[in-house]
Design a protein around this motif. Structure first.
Motif, PDB file in Angstrom:
ATOM      1  N   ALA A   1      91.587  23.275  32.861  1.00  0.00           N
ATOM      2  CA  ALA A   1      92.593  22.090  32.480  1.00  0.00           C
ATOM      3  C   ALA A   1      91.995  20.853  32.130  1.00  0.00           C
ATOM      4  CB  ALA A   1      93.596  21.991  33.982  1.00  0.00           C
ATOM      5  N   ALA A   2      90.939  20.591  32.686  1.00  0.00           N
ATOM      6  CA  ALA A   2      89.983  19.223  32.586  1.00  0.00           C
ATOM      7  C   ALA A   2      89.480  19.296  30.833  1.00  0.00           C
ATOM      8  CB  ALA A   2      88.962  18.975  33.351  1.00  0.00           C
ATOM      9  N   MET A   3      89.241  20.705  30.602  1.00  0.00           N
ATOM     10  CA  MET A   3      88.812  20.743  29.091  1.00  0.00           C
ATOM     11  C   MET A   3      90.211  20.974  28.086  1.00  0.00           C
ATOM     12  SD  MET A   3      85.230  22.784  29.684  1.00  0.00           S
ATOM     13  CE  MET A   3      85.797  23.795  31.177  1.00  0.00           C
ATOM     14  N   ALA A   4      91.187  20.844  28.581  1.00  0.00           N
ATOM     15  CA  ALA A   4      92.614  20.737  27.804  1.00  0.00           C
ATOM     16  C   ALA A   4      92.770  22.422  27.326  1.00  0.00           C
ATOM     17  CB  ALA A   4      92.490  20.197  26.549  1.00  0.00           C
TER      18      ALA A   4
ATOM     19  N   MET B   1      82.338   9.078  37.535  1.00  0.00           N
ATOM     20  CA  MET B   1      81.973   9.324  36.170  1.00  0.00           C
ATOM     21  C   MET B   1      82.646  10.308  35.599  1.00  0.00           C
ATOM     22  SD  MET B   1      78.252   7.170  35.994  1.00  0.00           S
ATOM     23  CE  MET B   1      77.423   7.947  37.330  1.00  0.00           C
ATOM     24  N   PRO B   2      83.077  10.143  34.201  1.00  0.00           N
ATOM     25  CA  PRO B   2      83.729  11.394  33.618  1.00  0.00           C
ATOM     26  C   PRO B   2      82.747  12.175  33.259  1.00  0.00           C
ATOM     27  CG  PRO B   2      83.747   9.386  31.925  1.00  0.00           C
ATOM     28  CD  PRO B   2      83.234   8.779  33.574  1.00  0.00           C
ATOM     29  N   ALA B   3      83.069  13.775  33.203  1.00  0.00           N
ATOM     30  CA  ALA B   3      82.296  14.821  32.854  1.00  0.00           C
ATOM     31  C   ALA B   3      82.320  14.914  31.364  1.00  0.00           C
ATOM     32  CB  ALA B   3      82.547  15.964  33.687  1.00  0.00           C
ATOM     33  N   LEU B   4      81.032  15.271  30.735  1.00  0.00           N
ATOM     34  CA  LEU B   4      81.053  15.799  29.490  1.00  0.00           C
ATOM     35  C   LEU B   4      81.575  17.112  29.216  1.00  0.00           C
ATOM     36  CD1 LEU B   4      77.677  14.338  28.311  1.00  0.00           C
ATOM     37  CD2 LEU B   4      79.715  13.868  27.066  1.00  0.00           C
ATOM     38  N   HIS B   5      82.367  17.368  28.097  1.00  0.00           N
ATOM     39  CA  HIS B   5      82.940  18.548  27.611  1.00  0.00           C
ATOM     40  C   HIS B   5      81.670  19.286  27.069  1.00  0.00           C
ATOM     41  CE1 HIS B   5      85.306  21.301  25.722  1.00  0.00           C
ATOM     42  NE2 HIS B   5      86.466  20.939  25.930  1.00  0.00           N
TER      43      HIS B   5
ATOM     44  N   GLY C   1      90.274  14.270  33.405  1.00  0.00           N
ATOM     45  CA  GLY C   1      90.415  14.917  34.947  1.00  0.00           C
ATOM     46  C   GLY C   1      89.514  15.295  35.630  1.00  0.00           C
ATOM     47  N   ALA C   2      87.901  15.562  35.220  1.00  0.00           N
ATOM     48  CA  ALA C   2      86.761  15.859  35.892  1.00  0.00           C
ATOM     49  C   ALA C   2      85.806  14.662  35.877  1.00  0.00           C
ATOM     50  CB  ALA C   2      86.265  17.121  35.242  1.00  0.00           C
TER      51      ALA C   2
ATOM     52  N   LEU D   1      82.943  31.945  29.240  1.00  0.00           N
ATOM     53  CA  LEU D   1      82.526  31.401  27.827  1.00  0.00           C
ATOM     54  C   LEU D   1      82.750  29.951  27.856  1.00  0.00           C
ATOM     55  CD1 LEU D   1      84.656  33.820  25.712  1.00  0.00           C
ATOM     56  CD2 LEU D   1      81.971  33.973  25.691  1.00  0.00           C
ATOM     57  N   MET D   2      83.688  29.127  28.725  1.00  0.00           N
ATOM     58  CA  MET D   2      83.646  27.921  28.647  1.00  0.00           C
ATOM     59  C   MET D   2      82.597  27.180  29.635  1.00  0.00           C
ATOM     60  SD  MET D   2      85.632  26.784  26.204  1.00  0.00           S
ATOM     61  CE  MET D   2      85.781  25.123  26.752  1.00  0.00           C
ATOM     62  N   GLY D   3      81.793  28.118  30.399  1.00  0.00           N
ATOM     63  CA  GLY D   3      80.815  27.471  31.275  1.00  0.00           C
ATOM     64  C   GLY D   3      81.320  27.336  32.827  1.00  0.00           C
TER      65      GLY D   3
END
Length: 662
Positions: free
Chosen positions: A37-40, A402-406, A383-384, A10-12
């Motif tokens: 975890a990177a998505m909290a 570069m940081p990953a988009l949520h 963290g990603a 569900l979170m991809g």
């Protein structure tokens, strides 16, 4: 499916992928836990995972409409969700109203077609679709209200065209050139190519039948760091780099400033930095001139021009909010000047007969220490970082830092951030190249030194936004799809009339180069690009020698690559011989290049692009992937001004243009 696996789905968070060599690779649970975890999200908190899964999977069925309703032009329907018991009420009606009161529709609930269901406890919910007539409505984003019985839901309705804007691609094949604006040794400016140089380049190219100039990104770089030079590592993709401003083109340039500018130009030229752009010298000499432009504006600008500046600040407030912390009126003034001059360049291109003009380039990411990241920090993960999985060019994969988009937070305010990125980069250009277009569907997340996985994004919504905005800005779209691309992305882009990107170096199959007439029509075809060696270097093996010098290759690897290169060269010779060109391995690289251009110009590809580097017979790489401090990436300039290079190849360009349209 267990609770953890469901949360990943569900979170991809991906489960598997097919590698570049066709192997099916699985991600272990440790890596997938790091992605969550990177998505909290704590993968060990089972009650929290259960709640998350319910919110993402079941709860949307309890809402009459989603936050965004996609209405596709191909099959326009309004989709709602209702309880089964309500659906059986023969007297019930559904109404849809655009909030500006311009349109209103109403249907008996019984007219809806059931297209799915979901059971929560003992309650069954139905997904119901209603055919809708939107013929008189322009494609776009509309705030709307949906009512059913006592329920009232506010939503945003996206009226999505079947295709992206593709007028320039219809019934015509175009010839173009590509370059980084910074590679042009400015004829009148201070070292770096500026918008005046670009306007001159466009004028000269148009005379030879060229229809567009494809640029590296013009994004804002960190102006406090002279080492921040990569156009693909910006601090804001919504804004332009002020070093591209031509002081002489500005209305605020007076006679005194012209003299100072002339002196700065001469000082930089006389220093003779050779092939390399010296950013430290450019900043030292040009930044004071830009500050004087602003002082002249503050002291002398008319009331009308002050109103224009205020209007710019109001109109583009969202983009200007991505300026780094501490920025003020001066930095906003520079953006106003840069946007005006980019518009001037596009108008120059069209006025001189180009069919497309500028093709802008949207980078895939932004640095973490940047105004864009600070302003939209909520949209990113902690963290990603984004990158790419292992491939023949990077055996351990790539981390672009570069940081990953949520993937879920992107939907905040109806994807306002993503839409603003597109809008800013479609402004005043004929087409937009989206770098690493696969990111609309999935992105490789780097989660530790050598661990990563694919994470999936809301592709349907992101693609819909691209299509809508392309029509609103009349901007054609090109998707840079080099590398491992999911088939559903290629199919969807083709269906949307979004051009793909092909580099002919890679067009080999069954021990031969692919015949040009076998290439796909909806394609931007290039012989090479900014991440690969210029043709002369590639033909002479200079890139292999360079890899050895930079310790990117061992002696054994270099020998193997040289042997493989000879095989590839012979394949290219065979292709050219078959098309009537009497060339051999001993033929000069310039003659080989010219013959190859003539052959490829006749391909069905709608866009055929020559690099200015190759017309300049460059043998020095612009960028060497895998290096940072080891090589001066993004600094090498052309040997002469772009308009002189184009003038020197005018007959070739005219011939190629005839091949394109003959």
């Amino acid at each position: 499916m267990d609770v953890f696996s469901q949360a990943c789905f569900l979170m991809g968070v991906g489960y598997e992928y097919t590698s570049y060599d066709g192997q099916l690779m699985h991600f272990d649970d440790q890596v997938r836990r790091k992605a969550l975890a990177a998505m909290a999200i704590d993968a060990d908190d089972i009650p929290a995972l259960n709640t998350l899964n319910f919110e993402l999977d079941a709860q949307p069925w309890t809402r009459l409409v989603d936050d965004i309703v996609l209405v596709q032009q191909r099959a326009p329907v309004l989709t709602i969700k209702v309880k089964e018991s309500d659906f059986n009420d023969a007297s019930a009606n559904i109404s849809l109203m655009l909030n500006d009161q311009s349109k209103r529709w109403q249907w008996p609930l019984s007219q809806g077609a059931v297209s799915g269901d979901y059971i929560i406890g003992e309650q069954r919910y139905l997904r119901v679709e209603f055919a809708i007539d939107f013929k008189e409505l322009s494609v776009g984003f509309y705030d709307a209200t949906v009512k059913f019985a006592a329920q009232t839901c506010h939503t945003q309705l996206w009226w999505v065209p079947e295709h992206a804007y593709d007028v320039p691609f219809q019934n015509k094949k175009h010839l173009g050139i590509s370059c980084g604006l910074y590679t042009i040794a400015s004829e009148q400016g201070v070292g770096i190519g500026d918008f005046q140089d670009l306007a001159q380049t466009l004028q000269c190219a148009a005379k030879s039948g060229v229809d567009y100039v494809l640029l590296n990104p013009l994004h804002l770089l960190d102006t406090t760091d002279v080492t921040a030079v990569s156009p693909y590592s910006p601090v804001s993709r919504l804004l332009l780099h002020p070093l591209y401003i031509s002081v002489l083109l500005s209305d605020d340039c007076d006679d005194e400033l012209k003299e100072r500018h002339s002196s700065a130009h001469k000082q930089y030229r006389d220093a003779d930095y050779g092939h390399w752009l010296n950013y430290e010298a450019v900043y030292a000499l040009k930044w004071p001139l830009l500050k004087q432009l602003y002082r002249n504006f503050c002291d002398c600008a008319s009331a009308h021009r002050r109103e224009q500046f205020d209007h710019f600040k109001f109109q583009y407030a969202a983009a200007l909010a991505s300026l780094p912390t501490g920025s003020g009126d001066f930095e906003q003034y520079l953006q106003w000047q840069a946007w005006q001059q980019r518009k001037h360049c596009q108008e120059t291109a069209l006025r001189n007969g180009m069919k497309i003009g500028l093709i802008n380039d949207l980078a895939v990411g932004v640095t973490r220490s940047s105004g864009e990241f600070e302003n939209f920090a909520h949209q990113f993960t902690d963290g990603a970082e984004i990158g790419a999985p292992p491939d023949p060019f990077a055996r351990h994969g790539q981390n672009w830092g570069m940081p990953a988009l949520h993937p879920k937070r992107m939907a905040h305010k109806h994807f306002a951030y993503f839409r603003s990125l597109l809008a800013a980069n479609m402004q005043d250009v004929g087409a937009l190249r989206i770098d690493h277009v696969m990111a609309l569907r999935r992105v490789w997340w780097c989660l530790s030194e050598q661990q990563g996985c694919y994470v999936y994004y809301p592709f349907e919504h992101l693609l819909a936004a691209v299509k809508i905005l392309s029509h609103q800005y009349e901007c054609a779209i090109i998707g840079e799809d080099l590398g491992v691309v999911p088939h559903e992305v290629r199919d969807a882009l083709a269906e949307a009339n979004i051009a793909s990107n092909t580099v002919y170096y890679f067009c080999q199959q069954h021990d031969a180069f692919i015949e040009p007439d076998q290439l796909k029509q909806l394609t931007l075809l290039m012989i090479s690009n900014h991440d690969l060696p210029p043709f002369a270097s590639w033909w002479l093996g200079g890139d292999v020698d360079q890899g050895l010098t930079l310790n990117l290759l061992s002696e054994a690897q270099a020998r193997q690559l040289k042997d493989e290169r000879v095989v590839v060269q012979q394949r290219l010779i065979t292709l050219l011989n078959n098309h009537g060109y009497a060339v051999s391995l001993d033929t000069d690289s310039a003659e080989i290049y010219t013959a190859l251009c003539s052959v490829l110009a006749k391909s069905p590809c709608v866009l055929f692009t020559l690099q200015l580097d190759d017309l300049d017979a460059q043998q020095i790489a612009l960028n060497v992937p895998g290096t940072d401090k080891e090589y001066p990436n993004w600094r090498r300039q052309l040997s002469q001004h772009a308009k002189l290079i184009l003038s020197g190849h005018s007959e070739l360009l005219k011939e190629l243009s005839r091949h394109r349209n003959g």
